[in-house]
Write an enzyme that holds these catalytic residues in place. Structure first.
Site, PDB file in Angstrom:
ATOM      1  N   GLY A  20      33.828  50.822  31.829  1.00 15.62           N
ATOM      2  CA  GLY A  20      34.732  50.524  30.708  1.00 15.62           C
ATOM      3  C   GLY A  20      34.005  50.598  29.384  1.00 15.62           C
ATOM      4  O   GLY A  20      34.207  49.769  28.501  1.00 15.62           O
ATOM      5  N   ALA A  21      33.162  51.644  29.235  1.00 10.76           N
ATOM      6  CA  ALA A  21      32.337  51.744  28.020  1.00 10.76           C
ATOM      7  C   ALA A  21      32.937  52.673  26.975  1.00 10.76           C
ATOM      8  O   ALA A  21      32.247  53.064  26.037  1.00 10.76           O
ATOM      9  CB  ALA A  21      30.927  52.189  28.393  1.00 10.76           C
ATOM     10  N   GLY A  58      36.369  48.860  23.192  1.00  8.75           N
ATOM     11  CA  GLY A  58      36.138  47.414  23.145  1.00  8.75           C
ATOM     12  C   GLY A  58      34.699  46.969  23.314  1.00  8.75           C
ATOM     13  O   GLY A  58      33.757  47.563  22.777  1.00  8.75           O
ATOM     14  N   ILE A  59      34.535  45.906  24.079  1.00  9.09           N
ATOM     15  CA  ILE A  59      33.205  45.277  24.193  1.00  9.09           C
ATOM     16  C   ILE A  59      32.244  46.120  25.036  1.00  9.09           C
ATOM     17  O   ILE A  59      31.032  46.083  24.813  1.00  9.09           O
ATOM     18  CB  ILE A  59      33.301  43.826  24.728  1.00  9.09           C
ATOM     19  CG1 ILE A  59      33.991  43.753  26.089  1.00  9.09           C
ATOM     20  CG2 ILE A  59      34.054  42.955  23.735  1.00  9.09           C
ATOM     21  CD1 ILE A  59      34.058  42.333  26.653  1.00  9.09           C
ATOM     22  N   GLY A  60      32.783  46.894  25.975  1.00 10.21           N
ATOM     23  CA  GLY A  60      31.919  47.766  26.783  1.00 10.21           C
ATOM     24  C   GLY A  60      31.284  48.840  25.923  1.00 10.21           C
ATOM     25  O   GLY A  60      30.087  49.139  26.050  1.00 10.21           O
ATOM     26  N   SER A  99      36.540  36.011  32.493  1.00 12.93           N
ATOM     27  CA  SER A  99      37.386  35.539  31.388  1.00 12.93           C
ATOM     28  C   SER A  99      37.626  34.047  31.588  1.00 12.93           C
ATOM     29  O   SER A  99      37.680  33.571  32.738  1.00 12.93           O
ATOM     30  CB  SER A  99      38.727  36.273  31.421  1.00 12.93           C
ATOM     31  OG  SER A  99      39.672  35.592  30.624  1.00 12.93           O
ATOM     32  N   TYR A 135      46.334  38.014  36.591  1.00 10.85           N
ATOM     33  CA  TYR A 135      45.079  38.245  35.861  1.00 10.85           C
ATOM     34  C   TYR A 135      44.102  37.097  36.133  1.00 10.85           C
ATOM     35  O   TYR A 135      42.917  37.324  36.416  1.00 10.85           O
ATOM     36  CB  TYR A 135      45.370  38.374  34.368  1.00 10.85           C
ATOM     37  CG  TYR A 135      44.146  38.606  33.511  1.00 10.85           C
ATOM     38  CD1 TYR A 135      43.459  39.814  33.562  1.00 10.85           C
ATOM     39  CD2 TYR A 135      43.658  37.608  32.663  1.00 10.85           C
ATOM     40  CE1 TYR A 135      42.323  40.032  32.776  1.00 10.85           C
ATOM     41  CE2 TYR A 135      42.535  37.813  31.875  1.00 10.85           C
ATOM     42  CZ  TYR A 135      41.870  39.030  31.936  1.00 10.85           C
ATOM     43  OH  TYR A 135      40.746  39.234  31.165  1.00 10.85           O
TER      44      TYR A 135
END
Ligand SMILES: NC(=O)c1ccc[n+]([C@@H]2O[C@H](COP(=O)([O-])OP(=O)(O)OC[C@H]3O[C@@H](n4cnc5c(N)ncnc54)[C@H](OP(=O)(O)O)[C@@H]3O)[C@@H](O)[C@H]2O)c1
Length: 287
Positions: free
Chosen positions: A17-18, A21-23, A146, A171
């Site tokens: 997930g790069a 966002g944060i990735g 999370s 989730y």
């Protein structure tokens, strides 16, 4: 406290997930520190442009990508096979790719999407790469959880939530499952050179939740004044991946670069044992 500039030189860092966002911010930060970064995400074009942008900004040419839809367990296996071939020694694996699916979706494997992408996928990928992480002088596995996991319950009687589906509960279940996995894996690896830590990144202004409808996404963005930037949100991941301060910490749950407590349920040994066995069966990991 920041480490020396090129502290990640020659370290193989895989980030799922790069491309957003944060990735993505973590990928930039680790490349900046000299790491060999492998961008993993589902969209090949986005992977290529992310790699290009990282190389351009950091001047680090040791940046590569592999694209895979991580909600598809066959693609997770294929990804692991390519990574194992290319990188016999892996120093850092960051299980960051994830999402929140408000309505009930099923993956190609017929699993509920939150559970498959946020738990089964990192469970399978990590198990398939363990031997390569053990080759590192100090392997690190980082699971992006999370704080929603505090509200999670593992519904063994209806794990795929076919009855009475609620998006938030799905989730929360998936992130509790990931956190249980984190702690159980840390215990299993305690006599090895591989550490395993989870984290909550904070409430971050990323593309998270955009898939559930643009109107809802932008209204929430407008109303929510507490969101931090993706760069801020990536800091704990980068810290866990690169800081000497956490070289020997394992089984932790971090927020704002501090080791804190995850939910009571996440330390329940009976629960984690049962979940591990079920996850093994659902992913067919040992075949
Ligand atoms: N944002 C928050 O407030 C928050 C809070 C707590 C935890 N988290 C967790 O932080 C992690 C990163 O989320 P983010 O906030 O940075 O969200 P984001 O901006 O939506 O980034 C998610 C990343 O995962 C990738 N991805 C999504 N589905 C995938 C799939 N099926 N296969 C492969 N890659 C996939 C996305 O690819 P594309 O670029 O193609 O979309 C993107 O690179 C998630 O695990 C999330 O649960 C976020």
């Amino acid at each position: 406290m920041s480490d020396s500039n090129k502290s990640m030189s020659k370290k193989i860092c895989i980030i799922t997930g790069a491309t957003s966002g944060i990735g993505k911010e973590t990928a930039f930060a680790l490349a900046e520190k000299g790491g060999s970064v492998i961008v993993v995400s589902r969209n090949d074009k986005k992977c290529i442009s992310t790699v290009k942008a990282i190389k351009k900004k950091t001047g680090n040419n040791h940046v590569d990508h592999i694209s895979a839809d991580l909600s598809d367990l066959k693609q997770v296996r294929n990804l692991a096979r390519q990574l194992k071939e290319k990188y016999p020694c892996i120093d850092v694996l960051i299980n960051n790719a994830g999402g929140y699916f408000k309505t009930r979706l099923e993956t190609v494997d017929d699993y509920e999407m939150n559970f498959a992408l946020n738990h089964l996928s990192p469970f399978l990928l990590t198990n398939l790469l363990i031997d390569n992480l053990k080759e590192s002088s100090q392997g690190r596995i980082i699971n992006v959880s999370s704080s929603a996991h505090f509200k999670g319950k593992i519904k063994f009687e209806d794990l795929q939530l076919q009855n009475d589906f609620n998006g938030f509960n799905a989730y929360a279940q998936s992130k509790l499952a990931l956190t249980l996995f984190n702690h159980k894996l840390a215990e299993q690896l305690k006599d090895t050179n591989v550490t395993v830590n989870a984290l909550h990144p904070g409430l971050v202004a990323t593309n998270f939740g955009k898939n559930n409808g643009l109107l809802r996404f932008y209204v929430r963005r407008l109303l929510n004044k507490n969101e931090i930037t993706p760069l801020e949100g990536s800091k704990t991941i980068t810290y866990l991946a690169s800081s000497a301060e956490v070289a020997e910490i394992t089984g932790g749950y971090f927020e704002k670069e501090k080791n804190t407590k995850s939910s009571d349920n996440s330390y329940n040994q009976e629960l984690s044992k049962k979940l591990w066995e079920v996850s093994e069966t659902l992913t067919n990991v040992s075949s």
